[in-house]
Motif scaffolding. Structure first.
Motif, PDB file in Angstrom:
ATOM      1  N   TYR A  88       0.818  -1.220   0.000  1.00  0.00           N
ATOM      2  CA  TYR A  88       0.000   0.000   0.000  1.00  0.00           C
ATOM      3  C   TYR A  88       0.846   1.262   0.000  1.00  0.00           C
ATOM      4  O   TYR A  88       0.442   2.287  -0.556  1.00  0.00           O
ATOM      5  N   ALA A  89       2.028   1.205   0.604  1.00  0.00           N
ATOM      6  CA  ALA A  89       2.935   2.350   0.514  1.00  0.00           C
ATOM      7  C   ALA A  89       3.320   2.599  -0.940  1.00  0.00           C
ATOM      8  O   ALA A  89       3.368   3.754  -1.398  1.00  0.00           O
ATOM      9  N   ALA A  90       3.570   1.525  -1.690  1.00  0.00           N
ATOM     10  CA  ALA A  90       3.933   1.662  -3.103  1.00  0.00           C
ATOM     11  C   ALA A  90       2.747   2.143  -3.928  1.00  0.00           C
ATOM     12  O   ALA A  90       2.893   2.991  -4.818  1.00  0.00           O
ATOM     13  N   LEU A  91       1.555   1.613  -3.657  1.00  0.00           N
ATOM     14  CA  LEU A  91       0.366   2.053  -4.386  1.00  0.00           C
ATOM     15  C   LEU A  91       0.105   3.545  -4.154  1.00  0.00           C
ATOM     16  O   LEU A  91      -0.262   4.278  -5.073  1.00  0.00           O
ATOM     17  N   HIS A  92       0.300   3.991  -2.942  1.00  0.00           N
ATOM     18  CA  HIS A  92       0.124   5.409  -2.637  1.00  0.00           C
ATOM     19  C   HIS A  92       1.188   6.245  -3.334  1.00  0.00           C
ATOM     20  O   HIS A  92       0.902   7.324  -3.882  1.00  0.00           O
ATOM     21  N   ALA A  93       2.409   5.746  -3.360  1.00  0.00           N
ATOM     22  CA  ALA A  93       3.514   6.488  -3.970  1.00  0.00           C
ATOM     23  C   ALA A  93       3.293   6.729  -5.459  1.00  0.00           C
ATOM     24  O   ALA A  93       3.727   7.753  -5.997  1.00  0.00           O
ATOM     25  N   VAL A  94       2.596   5.799  -6.131  1.00  0.00           N
ATOM     26  CA  VAL A  94       2.375   5.947  -7.579  1.00  0.00           C
ATOM     27  C   VAL A  94       0.974   6.476  -7.895  1.00  0.00           C
ATOM     28  O   VAL A  94       0.560   6.507  -9.055  1.00  0.00           O
ATOM     29  N   GLY A  95       0.238   6.876  -6.864  1.00  0.00           N
ATOM     30  CA  GLY A  95      -1.054   7.508  -7.092  1.00  0.00           C
ATOM     31  C   GLY A  95      -2.225   6.572  -7.260  1.00  0.00           C
ATOM     32  O   GLY A  95      -3.267   6.970  -7.798  1.00  0.00           O
ATOM     33  N   LEU A  96      -2.110   5.331  -6.774  1.00  0.00           N
ATOM     34  CA  LEU A  96      -3.202   4.368  -6.914  1.00  0.00           C
ATOM     35  C   LEU A  96      -3.960   4.131  -5.615  1.00  0.00           C
ATOM     36  O   LEU A  96      -4.912   3.348  -5.591  1.00  0.00           O
ATOM     37  N   ALA A  97      -3.564   4.778  -4.539  1.00  0.00           N
ATOM     38  CA  ALA A  97      -4.260   4.676  -3.258  1.00  0.00           C
ATOM     39  C   ALA A  97      -4.270   6.041  -2.589  1.00  0.00           C
ATOM     40  O   ALA A  97      -3.349   6.845  -2.779  1.00  0.00           O
ATOM     41  N   ASN A  98      -5.284   6.298  -1.798  1.00  0.00           N
ATOM     42  CA  ASN A  98      -5.412   7.622  -1.173  1.00  0.00           C
ATOM     43  C   ASN A  98      -4.598   7.774   0.097  1.00  0.00           C
ATOM     44  O   ASN A  98      -4.465   8.874   0.625  1.00  0.00           O
ATOM     45  N   GLN A  99      -4.038   6.654   0.600  1.00  0.00           N
ATOM     46  CA  GLN A  99      -3.195   6.720   1.797  1.00  0.00           C
ATOM     47  C   GLN A  99      -2.187   5.575   1.749  1.00  0.00           C
ATOM     48  O   GLN A  99      -2.408   4.577   1.061  1.00  0.00           O
ATOM     49  N   PRO A 100      -1.074   5.704   2.473  1.00  0.00           N
ATOM     50  CA  PRO A 100       0.004   4.709   2.358  1.00  0.00           C
ATOM     51  C   PRO A 100      -0.106   3.531   3.312  1.00  0.00           C
ATOM     52  O   PRO A 100       0.744   2.646   3.285  1.00  0.00           O
ATOM     53  N   GLU A 223       7.510  -0.095  -7.183  1.00  0.00           N
ATOM     54  CA  GLU A 223       6.900   1.108  -7.740  1.00  0.00           C
ATOM     55  C   GLU A 223       7.113   1.204  -9.243  1.00  0.00           C
ATOM     56  O   GLU A 223       6.226   1.659  -9.980  1.00  0.00           O
ATOM     57  N   ALA A 224       8.261   0.752  -9.724  1.00  0.00           N
ATOM     58  CA  ALA A 224       8.535   0.791 -11.167  1.00  0.00           C
ATOM     59  C   ALA A 224       7.545  -0.090 -11.931  1.00  0.00           C
ATOM     60  O   ALA A 224       7.022   0.299 -12.982  1.00  0.00           O
ATOM     61  N   VAL A 225       7.274  -1.286 -11.398  1.00  0.00           N
ATOM     62  CA  VAL A 225       6.299  -2.177 -12.052  1.00  0.00           C
ATOM     63  C   VAL A 225       4.908  -1.560 -11.994  1.00  0.00           C
ATOM     64  O   VAL A 225       4.177  -1.567 -12.992  1.00  0.00           O
ATOM     65  N   LEU A 226       4.540  -1.012 -10.843  1.00  0.00           N
ATOM     66  CA  LEU A 226       3.205  -0.432 -10.692  1.00  0.00           C
ATOM     67  C   LEU A 226       3.014   0.766 -11.617  1.00  0.00           C
ATOM     68  O   LEU A 226       1.923   0.964 -12.172  1.00  0.00           O
ATOM     69  N   LEU A 227       4.057   1.555 -11.799  1.00  0.00           N
ATOM     70  CA  LEU A 227       3.947   2.710 -12.702  1.00  0.00           C
ATOM     71  C   LEU A 227       3.737   2.269 -14.142  1.00  0.00           C
ATOM     72  O   LEU A 227       2.921   2.861 -14.866  1.00  0.00           O
ATOM     73  N   GLU A 228       4.445   1.231 -14.566  1.00  0.00           N
ATOM     74  CA  GLU A 228       4.247   0.706 -15.913  1.00  0.00           C
ATOM     75  C   GLU A 228       2.830   0.173 -16.096  1.00  0.00           C
ATOM     76  O   GLU A 228       2.173   0.396 -17.113  1.00  0.00           O
ATOM     77  N   ALA A 229       2.370  -0.555 -15.070  1.00  0.00           N
ATOM     78  CA  ALA A 229       1.018  -1.123 -15.141  1.00  0.00           C
ATOM     79  C   ALA A 229      -0.041  -0.032 -15.129  1.00  0.00           C
ATOM     80  O   ALA A 229      -1.053  -0.114 -15.831  1.00  0.00           O
ATOM     81  N   LYS A 230       0.190   0.992 -14.330  1.00  0.00           N
ATOM     82  CA  LYS A 230      -0.744   2.131 -14.275  1.00  0.00           C
ATOM     83  C   LYS A 230      -0.873   2.775 -15.647  1.00  0.00           C
ATOM     84  O   LYS A 230      -1.990   3.070 -16.099  1.00  0.00           O
ATOM     85  N   GLU A 231       0.241   2.974 -16.318  1.00  0.00           N
ATOM     86  CA  GLU A 231       0.224   3.577 -17.652  1.00  0.00           C
ATOM     87  C   GLU A 231      -0.490   2.652 -18.637  1.00  0.00           C
ATOM     88  O   GLU A 231      -1.317   3.112 -19.447  1.00  0.00           O
ATOM     89  N   ALA A 232      -0.187   1.365 -18.576  1.00  0.00           N
ATOM     90  CA  ALA A 232      -0.832   0.414 -19.491  1.00  0.00           C
ATOM     91  C   ALA A 232      -2.333   0.344 -19.279  1.00  0.00           C
ATOM     92  O   ALA A 232      -3.092   0.108 -20.226  1.00  0.00           O
ATOM     93  N   ALA A 233      -2.766   0.553 -18.034  1.00  0.00           N
ATOM     94  CA  ALA A 233      -4.188   0.511 -17.717  1.00  0.00           C
ATOM     95  C   ALA A 233      -4.897   1.814 -18.054  1.00  0.00           C
ATOM     96  O   ALA A 233      -6.126   1.886 -17.983  1.00  0.00           O
ATOM     97  N   GLY A 234      -4.130   2.841 -18.395  1.00  0.00           N
ATOM     98  CA  GLY A 234      -4.720   4.130 -18.733  1.00  0.00           C
ATOM     99  C   GLY A 234      -5.167   4.925 -17.530  1.00  0.00           C
ATOM    100  O   GLY A 234      -6.070   5.764 -17.619  1.00  0.00           O
ATOM    101  N   LEU A 235      -4.531   4.692 -16.388  1.00  0.00           N
ATOM    102  CA  LEU A 235      -4.905   5.383 -15.161  1.00  0.00           C
ATOM    103  C   LEU A 235      -4.044   6.624 -14.926  1.00  0.00           C
ATOM    104  O   LEU A 235      -2.945   6.723 -15.415  1.00  0.00           O
TER     105      LEU A 235
END
Length: 235
Positions: A88-100, A223-235
């Motif tokens: 959840y810290a990583a999800l928050h860091a890349v903008g996919l969660a509202n808190q860490p 975080e690097a993987v999550l950022l790539e996935a976020k971009e691929a998902a169009g988020l």
């Protein structure tokens, strides 16, 4: 014949009542009764754990199974344990969660366009489900991804167990190549679909303490993987 859920809310209710695997039922309920000393004053969930996140998620994260004193205690995926702290810290860091942080099912955590789930919904002894338990639980994940299909564009799989459990679920909605793609950290496989957009499948080492405490998986790597996935998902 297994019941088919009309939507994710109904599916989540159905998941929490499952008693299909005797060993897992016995273990999750024993843990919820005996408890860990640090949580002795808390009421454990002690049931199968449903997915967590919006019904129109474009990104899914697939783990392994609930932790005995994490999700089996709190009733929410990756909540209340060290693995969840990292995720959840990583999800928050890349903008996919509202808190860490994720400490309880009522802590106000919200995911942005992301749903977290697992191929096995009950806490297994030693964190090791059997192949039969994995296969018995498969239909829940299959229904969940089918319901997410209109919006789902990418999946991040945490660990080799989740990767191997997920691939059979993806067929025939998406075209999984033969031989099946192998799990590695930072793996990326794009799966075309007979109808509709493709699915981008990413691999990451699991956020277990065995990986995070040894440095095999660092926050930056996740975080690097999550950022790539976020971009691929169009988020």
């Amino acid at each position: 014949m297994r019941a088919i859920a009309a939507d994710l809310a109904e599916l989540d209710r159905m998941v929490t009542g499952c008693r299909a695997c005797p060993r897992l039922v016995a273990w999750r309920e024993e843990v919820a009764t005996v408890k860990r000393a640090a949580f002795a004053d808390q009421e454990y969930w002690g049931r199968p754990v449903p997915g967590f996140g919006p019904a129109d998620a474009a990104l899914a994260i697939v783990g392994l199974a609930p932790a005995a004193h994490g999700a089996n205690r709190t009733g929410r995926m990756f909540t209340g344990d060290r693995s969840g702290d990292v995720l959840y810290a990583a999800l928050h860091a890349v903008g996919l969660a509202n808190q860490p942080t994720s400490v309880s099912a009522s802590d106000g955590l919200r995911l942005h366009g992301t749903r977290i789930t697992a191929p096995v919904r009950c806490a297994p002894p030693a964190n090791k489900p059997t192949p039969l338990e994995r296969d018995t639980c498969r239909h829940w994940l299959s229904q969940e991804l089918a319901l997410l299909r209109p919006t789902l564009r990418a999946i991040v799989v945490l660990g080799a167990f989740g990767w191997q459990a997920l691939l059979p679920v993806l067929t025939p909605t998406w075209q999984v190549p033969t031989p099946r793609p192998r799990f590695t950290h930072a793996a990326l496989v794009t799966l075309p679909a007979p109808e509709g957009p493709p699915l981008h499948l990413f691999g990451s080492y699991h956020v277990s303490q065995q990986n995070t405490f040894t440095g095999r998986l660092t926050p930056a790597m996740l975080e690097a993987v999550l950022l790539e996935a976020k971009e691929a998902a169009g988020l």
